[in-house]
Write a protein that holds these residues in place. Structure first.
Motif, PDB file in Angstrom:
ATOM      1  N   ALA A 332     -10.512-119.187 -45.228  1.00 31.07           N
ATOM      2  CA  ALA A 332     -10.611-117.803 -44.768  1.00 31.07           C
ATOM      3  C   ALA A 332      -9.231-117.229 -44.462  1.00 31.07           C
ATOM      4  O   ALA A 332      -8.266-117.962 -44.215  1.00 31.07           O
ATOM      5  N   ASP A 336     -10.800-112.357 -41.667  1.00 26.52           N
ATOM      6  CA  ASP A 336     -12.218-112.713 -41.730  1.00 26.52           C
ATOM      7  C   ASP A 336     -12.834-112.929 -40.347  1.00 26.52           C
ATOM      8  O   ASP A 336     -14.060-112.928 -40.209  1.00 26.52           O
ATOM      9  N   LEU A 347     -17.007-115.100 -37.460  1.00 27.07           N
ATOM     10  CA  LEU A 347     -16.814-114.240 -38.622  1.00 27.07           C
ATOM     11  C   LEU A 347     -17.169-112.793 -38.289  1.00 27.07           C
ATOM     12  O   LEU A 347     -18.172-112.523 -37.627  1.00 27.07           O
ATOM     13  N   ARG A 348     -16.337-111.876 -38.763  1.00 24.82           N
ATOM     14  CA  ARG A 348     -16.656-110.460 -38.573  1.00 24.82           C
ATOM     15  C   ARG A 348     -17.796-110.075 -39.521  1.00 24.82           C
ATOM     16  O   ARG A 348     -18.038-110.761 -40.535  1.00 24.82           O
ATOM     17  N   SER A 351     -17.128-110.023 -43.412  1.00 22.19           N
ATOM     18  CA  SER A 351     -16.434-111.136 -44.053  1.00 22.19           C
ATOM     19  C   SER A 351     -17.167-111.614 -45.302  1.00 22.19           C
ATOM     20  O   SER A 351     -18.402-111.690 -45.319  1.00 22.19           O
TER      21      SER A 351
END
Length: 403
Positions: A332, A336, A347-348, A351
Motif C-alpha cells: 500500500a 491508502d 484503510l480509507r 483505497s
C-alpha cells in the motif's frame, strides 16, 4: 495440565500464617465455604504481596486493593493461584527490590492467573530484571502492564511451560539497557498473545519467542518514533509460529533493518512453520530494510511458509521464495491509510485494497485441530481486541479487515 507440587517452605516466623492460608485456600476447606479469599491492602491483615505469598496455599484467590506497592516483591510457587486487582490498578514499583535476583514477581506454579497489575522499575545486577520472571508452570495474564523494567516478562527454558497474555502492555523498556527485550520467551511449549501492545524497545526486540508453538494474534508491535528496538518480532529457533491480525511497525530509529526474523539461531523443534495471515507490516526506516529475514534450512526438515492477505507499506519490498504459499498480499501507499502520519493504519474508504482479501482456506494447528485462516477478531488501541461479525464478507487484507 497436571498440577505439580511446588511449595517452598516459608521461614519459621511466618509458617503459622502460611499454614492458615494454605488451609483456607486448599480444597480441604471446601466444606466450610465455596471459596476463601485472601485480601491484601494497607488496611488489611495482609498489607503486602510478600506477606500474601507466604500466607497463600494452592488454589487461592488473592484480591489486592488498588494502589501503589513499593519494593514489594514475591515468589509464587502455588498451583491454581489467582491474583486480582480490586477497585483499580495495583501498581508494583520495584525501587531497587527484587526476589531471587530475578525481578518483581517470580512465578513457578501451574494454572496461575494475574489480572490488573502494573510492573515497573525491575532492575537486578545481571541486567535481566523482569516485571515477571516465569520459572516454570503455566501462567495467564490479563490487563497487566510492564514499563520501565530491564525486561518486561522473561521465561526460563521449560519444555512443558505455557504462557498466555491477553490485553497487556509492554513498554517502554528501561533506558540504557543493551539487548533487553519487552517480552522474551524461552524454549517452552506454548505462547499465546492476544490483544496486546508492545512498544518502545531499546536495542532489544519487542517480542522474542523460542517456544515450540507461538500464537501472536490481534496485537500491535510498534516501536513508535522515539523507540529503538532491534527486531520487532523474532523466532530464533523456529517452531510453529502463527501470526494473524497484527499491526507491526518498524520505527525510523530501529537498531536492525529486519522487521521479522525466523530461524536465525537454528531450528530446535521437530515441527517448523511460519504463518503470516492478515497482518499490516509497516517499515518506517528511511533507507528501507527487510520485512522478513528467514533462515529455513537450519533444521532436519524444510520450513513451511504461508503468507496470506498481508498489507505492507514503506520503502522495503517483500521478497518471496518459490516454495512459499503466498496470495492476497499487497503493498500500500501512505495515502491508502486513514492517517498514516499519526499511526492510524486502517484503510480509507476509497483505497484500492478495500475488500480484496482472498479466501485463505484451512490449516492444521498442533494437536490436529483445523483452523480457518481468516481473522475472528481485530486489534483495538491501546491494548484490546474486538470480535468481528461471524458473517462478515469482502474482507480487506491487513490487520483491519473491516475498518
Amino acid at each position: 495440565m497436571p498440577a505439580a507440587s511446588a511449595f517452598i517452605s516459608p521461614p519459621l516466623l511466618t509458617r503459622r500464617r502460611w499454614l492458615a492460608g494454605a488451609l483456607a485456600c486448599s480444597g480441604a476447606a471446601a466444606w466450610a465455604q465455596p471459596r476463601h479469599v485472601l485480601q491484601v491492602g494497607p488496611r488489611r491483615a495482609l498489607r503486602s504481596l510478600a506477606a500474601a505469598a507466604q500466607a497463600a496455599g494452592d488454589h487461592c484467590l488473592i484480591e489486592v486493593d488498588a494502589g501503589e506497592y513499593r519494593a514489594d516483591v514475591a515468589h509464587w510457587p502455588q498451583n491454581g493461584l489467582h491474583l486480582r486487582a480490586v477497585g483499580g490498578r495495583v501498581q508494583l514499583k520495584a525501587e531497587g527490590a527484587h526476589t531471587m535476583g530475578k525481578g518483581i514477581f517470580v512465578t513457578a506454579g501451574q494454572d496461575q492467573r494475574i489480572e490488573g497489575f502494573d510492573f515497573s522499575g525491575a532492575s537486578v545486577p545481571d541486567g535481566n530484571g523482569a516485571g515477571i520472571r516465569m520459572d516454570r508452570g503455566s501462567l495467564y495474564l490479563r490487563d497487566c502492564r510492564f514499563h520501565g523494567n530491564q525486561m518486561g516478562l522473561l521465561t526460563n527454558n521449560e519444555a512443558d511451560a505455557r504462557l498466555q497474555l491477553e490485553d497487556c502492555e509492554f513498554g517502554p523498556i528501561l533506558p540504557g539497557q543493551r539487548h533487553n527485550h519487552n517480552l522474551y520467551v524461552g524454549r517452552i511449549a506454548e505462547l499465546r498473545v492476544i490483544g496486546c501492545h508492545l512498544h518502545h524497545g531499546h536495542f532489544g526486540h519487542l517480542l522474542k519467542s523460542r517456544a515450540a508453538f507461538t500464537q501472536l494474534l490481534y496485537s500491535c508491535l510498534s516501536d513508535e518514533p522515539d523507540g529503538r528496538a532491534s527486531y520487532e518480532l523474532e523466532f530464533p529457533n523456529g517452531g510453529r509460529a502463527w501470526v494473524m491480525g497484527n499491526l507491526i511497525v518498524q520505527g525510523a530509529q530501529t537498531d536492525n533493518p529486519a522487521l521479522l526474523a525466523y530461524g536465525a539461531e537454528g531450528q530446535v523443534w521437530p515441527e517448523n512453520e511460519l504463518n503470516l495471515i492478515h497482518n499490516t507490516l509497516i517499515d518506517r526506516r528511511p533507507s528501507g530494510g527487510k520485512f522478513l529475514q528467514l533462515k529455513t534450512n537450519t533444521g532436519p526438515a524444510p520450513v513451511r511458509v504461508r503468507l496470506l492477505n498481508n498489507l505492507l507499506a514503506g520503502p522495503s519490498r517483500l521478497e518471496l521464495a518459490r516454495d512459499w504459499e503466498a496470495s492476497g498480499n499487497g503493498h500500500a501507499s501512505w495515502d491508502d491509510f486513514l492517517n498514516a502520519s499519526e499511526g492510524d493504519y486502517r484503510l480509507r474508504p476509497g483505497s484500492r485494497w478495500r475488500g480484496r482479501a482472498v479466501a485463505a482456506g484451512m490449516a492444521q494447528a498442533p494437536g490436529g485441530q483445523r483452523l480457518a485462516l481468516r481473522p475472528e477478531r481485530q486489534y483495538q488501541a491501546p491494548h484490546h481486541s474486538l470480535a468481528l461479525p461471524v458473517a462478515a464478507r469482502d474482507l480487506s487484507p491487513g490487520a483491519f479487515p473491516l475498518d
